[in-house]
Design a protein around this motif. Structure first.
Motif, PDB file in Angstrom:
ATOM      1  N   LEU A   1       9.987  21.941 -11.950  1.00 40.30           N
ATOM      2  CA  LEU A   1      11.044  22.911 -12.199  1.00 40.30           C
ATOM      3  C   LEU A   1      10.857  23.462 -13.599  1.00 40.30           C
ATOM      4  O   LEU A   1      10.759  22.701 -14.565  1.00 40.30           O
ATOM      5  N   THR A   2      10.777  24.799 -13.723  1.00 40.94           N
ATOM      6  CA  THR A   2      10.679  25.453 -15.019  1.00 40.94           C
ATOM      7  C   THR A   2      11.906  26.332 -15.205  1.00 40.94           C
ATOM      8  O   THR A   2      12.221  27.157 -14.340  1.00 40.94           O
ATOM      9  N   VAL A   3      12.612  26.121 -16.334  1.00 36.16           N
ATOM     10  CA  VAL A   3      13.812  26.888 -16.659  1.00 36.16           C
ATOM     11  C   VAL A   3      13.572  27.589 -17.991  1.00 36.16           C
ATOM     12  O   VAL A   3      13.175  26.956 -18.967  1.00 36.16           O
ATOM     13  N   SER A   4      13.814  28.924 -18.017  1.00 29.55           N
ATOM     14  CA  SER A   4      13.609  29.716 -19.235  1.00 29.55           C
ATOM     15  C   SER A   4      14.879  30.489 -19.554  1.00 29.55           C
ATOM     16  O   SER A   4      15.457  31.144 -18.684  1.00 29.55           O
ATOM     17  N   ALA A   5      15.293  30.396 -20.831  1.00 34.30           N
ATOM     18  CA  ALA A   5      16.458  31.149 -21.319  1.00 34.30           C
ATOM     19  C   ALA A   5      16.403  31.181 -22.835  1.00 34.30           C
ATOM     20  O   ALA A   5      15.883  30.258 -23.473  1.00 34.30           O
ATOM     21  N   LEU A   6      16.943  32.232 -23.435  1.00 29.88           N
ATOM     22  CA  LEU A   6      17.013  32.379 -24.887  1.00 29.88           C
ATOM     23  C   LEU A   6      15.645  32.247 -25.553  1.00 29.88           C
ATOM     24  O   LEU A   6      15.502  31.676 -26.633  1.00 29.88           O
ATOM     25  N   GLY A   7      14.596  32.699 -24.866  1.00 29.34           N
ATOM     26  CA  GLY A   7      13.258  32.646 -25.445  1.00 29.34           C
ATOM     27  C   GLY A   7      12.626  31.265 -25.421  1.00 29.34           C
ATOM     28  O   GLY A   7      11.579  31.062 -26.010  1.00 29.34           O
ATOM     29  N   GLN A   8      13.253  30.316 -24.761  1.00 24.96           N
ATOM     30  CA  GLN A   8      12.718  28.956 -24.670  1.00 24.96           C
ATOM     31  C   GLN A   8      12.467  28.619 -23.209  1.00 24.96           C
ATOM     32  O   GLN A   8      13.091  29.175 -22.308  1.00 24.96           O
ATOM     33  N   SER A   9      11.566  27.691 -22.996  1.00 22.43           N
ATOM     34  CA  SER A   9      11.235  27.277 -21.641  1.00 22.43           C
ATOM     35  C   SER A   9      11.131  25.759 -21.595  1.00 22.43           C
ATOM     36  O   SER A   9      10.588  25.136 -22.509  1.00 22.43           O
ATOM     37  N   ARG A  10      11.666  25.172 -20.554  1.00 24.81           N
ATOM     38  CA  ARG A  10      11.580  23.717 -20.355  1.00 24.81           C
ATOM     39  C   ARG A  10      11.032  23.452 -18.961  1.00 24.81           C
ATOM     40  O   ARG A  10      11.377  24.135 -18.008  1.00 24.81           O
ATOM     41  N   ARG A  11      10.180  22.444 -18.877  1.00 26.96           N
ATOM     42  CA  ARG A  11       9.569  22.075 -17.600  1.00 26.96           C
ATOM     43  C   ARG A  11       9.913  20.621 -17.281  1.00 26.96           C
ATOM     44  O   ARG A  11       9.811  19.744 -18.139  1.00 26.96           O
ATOM     45  N   PHE A  12      10.328  20.401 -16.054  1.00 28.03           N
ATOM     46  CA  PHE A  12      10.669  19.064 -15.569  1.00 28.03           C
ATOM     47  C   PHE A  12       9.771  18.766 -14.370  1.00 28.03           C
ATOM     48  O   PHE A  12       9.686  19.570 -13.448  1.00 28.03           O
ATOM     49  N   LYS A  13       9.092  17.615 -14.409  1.00 25.18           N
ATOM     50  CA  LYS A  13       8.166  17.250 -13.333  1.00 25.18           C
ATOM     51  C   LYS A  13       8.533  15.879 -12.777  1.00 25.18           C
ATOM     52  O   LYS A  13       9.012  15.008 -13.508  1.00 25.18           O
ATOM     53  N   GLU A  14       8.290  15.714 -11.487  1.00 24.93           N
ATOM     54  CA  GLU A  14       8.402  14.397 -10.871  1.00 24.93           C
ATOM     55  C   GLU A  14       7.336  14.279  -9.792  1.00 24.93           C
ATOM     56  O   GLU A  14       6.993  15.253  -9.127  1.00 24.93           O
ATOM     57  N   ASN A  15       6.794  13.103  -9.671  1.00 25.69           N
ATOM     58  CA  ASN A  15       5.808  12.772  -8.647  1.00 25.69           C
ATOM     59  C   ASN A  15       6.214  11.447  -8.032  1.00 25.69           C
ATOM     60  O   ASN A  15       6.575  10.509  -8.745  1.00 25.69           O
ATOM     61  N   PHE A  16       6.174  11.376  -6.736  1.00 27.24           N
ATOM     62  CA  PHE A  16       6.453  10.112  -6.074  1.00 27.24           C
ATOM     63  C   PHE A  16       5.692  10.074  -4.758  1.00 27.24           C
ATOM     64  O   PHE A  16       5.244  11.099  -4.245  1.00 27.24           O
ATOM     65  N   SER A  17       5.525   8.892  -4.223  1.00 22.41           N
ATOM     66  CA  SER A  17       4.812   8.726  -2.958  1.00 22.41           C
ATOM     67  C   SER A  17       5.289   7.440  -2.291  1.00 22.41           C
ATOM     68  O   SER A  17       5.892   6.582  -2.935  1.00 22.41           O
ATOM     69  N   TRP A  18       5.019   7.344  -1.008  1.00 24.80           N
ATOM     70  CA  TRP A  18       5.330   6.127  -0.288  1.00 24.80           C
ATOM     71  C   TRP A  18       4.377   5.999   0.892  1.00 24.80           C
ATOM     72  O   TRP A  18       3.695   6.927   1.273  1.00 24.80           O
ATOM     73  N   LEU A  19       4.356   4.806   1.460  1.00 27.40           N
ATOM     74  CA  LEU A  19       3.485   4.476   2.579  1.00 27.40           C
ATOM     75  C   LEU A  19       4.353   3.938   3.712  1.00 27.40           C
ATOM     76  O   LEU A  19       5.112   2.984   3.511  1.00 27.40           O
ATOM     77  N   ASP A  20       4.276   4.569   4.876  1.00 23.07           N
ATOM     78  CA  ASP A  20       5.012   4.111   6.057  1.00 23.07           C
ATOM     79  C   ASP A  20       4.053   3.384   6.991  1.00 23.07           C
ATOM     80  O   ASP A  20       3.056   3.967   7.427  1.00 23.07           O
TER      81      ASP A  20
END
Length: 110
Positions: free
Chosen positions: A66-85
């Motif tokens: 997720l990338t959010v940009s406002a007021l000339g700034q940008s922030r990025r939030f990442k997540e990775n997950f996995s599972w085995l069935d």
């Protein structure tokens, strides 16, 4: 699967010392993949019907950004997950005549 979507929210009303007209840009990128490995054992075999027991596993890695940009700034939030069935199931082949065959398969994640 890879899905990306972006939007601009605004203009927002003035509040908490921020002027009106502020817009927020956001982008979401999601990636998903699955890999299934399966083994079978034929426990019944006749001229018209075959029955197999199946067992295996399915791997699901997923990533979100997720990338959010406002007021000339940008922030990025990442997540990775996995599972085995783990998987179990059964498969049936039925021959109706020389030209046609029917297959039914049921897989359960346990």
């Amino acid at each position: 699967m890879s899905v990306t979507d972006s939007r601009t929210v605004g203009p927002l009303p003035a509040q908490n010392g921020l002027s009106s007209g502020l817009g927020i840009d956001e982008e979401v990128d999601t990636k998903q993949f699955n890999l299934t490995l399966q083994e079978g054992y034929r426990f019944y075999d006749s001229d018209s019907i075959m029955l197999d027991a199946l067992a295996g596993a399915r791997y699901w890695p997923i990533s979100n950004c997720l990338t959010v940009s406002a007021l000339g700034q940008s922030r990025r939030f990442k997540e990775n997950f996995s599972w085995l069935d783990p998987l179990v199931g059964a498969r049936m082949f039925a021959t109706t005549n020389e030209a046609w065959c029917v297959q039914a398969k049921k897989i359960l994640a346990v």
